[in-house]
Scaffold this active site. Structure first.
Site, PDB file in Angstrom:
ATOM      1  N   THR A   1      -5.102 -23.742  55.474  1.00 17.94           N
ATOM      2  CA  THR A   1      -4.590 -23.101  54.093  1.00 17.94           C
ATOM      3  C   THR A   1      -4.447 -21.481  54.262  1.00 17.94           C
ATOM      4  O   THR A   1      -4.556 -20.886  53.454  1.00 17.94           O
ATOM      5  CB  THR A   1      -6.020 -23.164  53.091  1.00 17.94           C
ATOM      6  OG1 THR A   1      -7.077 -22.756  53.985  1.00 17.94           O
ATOM      7  CG2 THR A   1      -6.206 -24.680  52.846  1.00 17.94           C
TER       8      THR A   1
ATOM      9  N   LYS B   1      -8.593 -18.413  40.823  1.00 21.06           N
ATOM     10  CA  LYS B   1      -8.142 -19.305  41.654  1.00 21.06           C
ATOM     11  C   LYS B   1      -9.504 -20.200  42.095  1.00 21.06           C
ATOM     12  O   LYS B   1     -10.336 -19.809  42.614  1.00 21.06           O
ATOM     13  CB  LYS B   1      -7.279 -18.979  42.673  1.00 21.06           C
ATOM     14  CG  LYS B   1      -6.104 -18.515  42.360  1.00 21.06           C
ATOM     15  CD  LYS B   1      -5.275 -17.897  43.566  1.00 21.06           C
ATOM     16  CE  LYS B   1      -5.993 -16.712  44.205  1.00 21.06           C
ATOM     17  NZ  LYS B   1      -5.089 -16.067  45.355  1.00 21.06           N
TER      18      LYS B   1
ATOM     19  N   GLY C   1      -2.672 -18.271  54.193  1.00 20.92           N
ATOM     20  CA  GLY C   1      -1.648 -17.836  53.121  1.00 20.92           C
ATOM     21  C   GLY C   1      -1.483 -18.357  51.742  1.00 20.92           C
ATOM     22  O   GLY C   1      -0.262 -18.233  51.241  1.00 20.92           O
ATOM     23  N   THR C   2      -2.247 -19.464  51.511  1.00 18.47           N
ATOM     24  CA  THR C   2      -2.379 -19.776  50.310  1.00 18.47           C
ATOM     25  C   THR C   2      -1.970 -18.668  48.845  1.00 18.47           C
ATOM     26  O   THR C   2      -1.554 -18.866  48.080  1.00 18.47           O
ATOM     27  CB  THR C   2      -3.323 -20.876  49.741  1.00 18.47           C
ATOM     28  OG1 THR C   2      -4.530 -20.325  50.174  1.00 18.47           O
ATOM     29  CG2 THR C   2      -3.290 -22.246  50.744  1.00 18.47           C
ATOM     30  N   GLY C   3      -2.979 -17.717  49.121  1.00 18.11           N
ATOM     31  CA  GLY C   3      -2.824 -16.599  48.114  1.00 18.11           C
ATOM     32  C   GLY C   3      -1.676 -16.002  47.905  1.00 18.11           C
ATOM     33  O   GLY C   3      -1.180 -16.016  47.029  1.00 18.11           O
ATOM     34  N   CYS C   4      -1.145 -15.788  49.059  1.00 17.91           N
ATOM     35  CA  CYS C   4       0.055 -14.986  49.194  1.00 17.91           C
ATOM     36  C   CYS C   4       1.479 -16.081  48.661  1.00 17.91           C
ATOM     37  O   CYS C   4       2.028 -15.477  47.875  1.00 17.91           O
ATOM     38  CB  CYS C   4       0.484 -14.670  50.606  1.00 17.91           C
ATOM     39  SG  CYS C   4      -0.617 -13.649  51.551  1.00 17.91           S
TER      40      CYS C   4
END
Length: 258
Positions: free
Chosen positions: A201, A170, A203-206
């Site tokens: 941002t 990412k 929790g964007t990865g989750c």
């Protein structure tokens, strides 16, 4: 859809973000909780791991009754839990597994111990259909800095050749754009993305990894699932939800408002 991850009591990341994302994709969410965390938009103040035996019991309860069409794996903070998850997923022949190697939270708090990284790459990477590190996580796994698209490609090739897993690096931490790199079956494909001016941002990865797993659960290709996942998270960022005094959460339900 099954999410295997830690709980975020403030609702922005982890199990809570995954369940919201799965629900927003009009799918049925199940969860196996690997840890309780005391956290909010300002940081993580405490982590209590679930006993590995109880993680196994949760997995058995899910797989022997409502078999998931896809699995997302998030925070797994110790080697014993990692070993249990890998063994149970292989035992049940789980499919469409997306692994988000959560090492550091958005606020900068370390969530994965050093001795767990070795177990993660040896046990869980081989069973995953896709691994989704951000740039700091990819740097930690590869051992070199990533400052450009060329570096991202080298990192993706390194991870793919080392762990034999499809990789999505990412690019949101790069300053010049938000393109991601999908390295699938030995070939790279750039997934363009719009850089959205939003400091919230958490929790964007989750959220992205769960959205990708939802696409796989519906029978979409990996490339299409990643593209759809990026569209979903872009909408969640553009909704400009502003909660808390730190890096706030996304609006996971933005696409249900009409």
């Amino acid at each position: 859809m099954l999410t295997i991850a830690g709980s975020d009591c403030s609702g922005g990341a982890g199990i809570q973000a995954d369940i919201k994302t799965i629900t927003a994709h009009k799918m049925y969410a199940m969860s196996v909780i690997t840890a309780l965390t005391a956290q909010n938009t300002k940081g993580v103040s405490g982590v209590a791991d679930t006993a590995p035996e109880f993680v196994a019991e949760q997995l058995d309860a899910v797989f022997t009754d409502i078999f998931p069409d896809a699995v997302k794996i998030g925070m797994v903070s110790n080697p014993d839990i990692i070993e249990v998850i890998a063994e149970r997923l292989q035992h049940y022949k789980a499919r469409n597994i997306v692994l988000d190697p959560v090492m550091v939270s958005t606020s900068g708090s370390r969530l994965l111990s050093e001795n767990a990284i070795d177990a993660l790459v040896k046990k869980l990477f081989p069973v995953a259909d896709l691994v989704t590190p951000n740039i700091p996580e990819a740097e930690g796994l590869c051992g070199f800095s990533i400052r450009s698209h060329r570096d991202m490609l080298l990192a993706a090739e390194t991870l793919y050749n080392r762990f034999y897993s499809n990789v999505l690096i990412k690019g949101g931490h790069l300053l010049f754009d938000a393109a991601d790199l999908l390295y699938e079956n030995g070939k790279g494909a750039w997934i363009p993305g719009e850089r959205i001016n939003n400091p919230n941002t958490h929790g964007t990865g989750c959220t992205l990894s769960s959205a990708i797993a939802c696409g796989l659960a519906r029978g979409k290709t990996l490339h299409e699932s990643v593209c759809r996942g990026k569209e979903y998270i872009s909408g969640a960022l553009k909704a400009q939800l502003d909660l808390g005094s730190g890096s706030g959460p996304l609006n996971h339900m933005w696409n249900l408002y009409s």
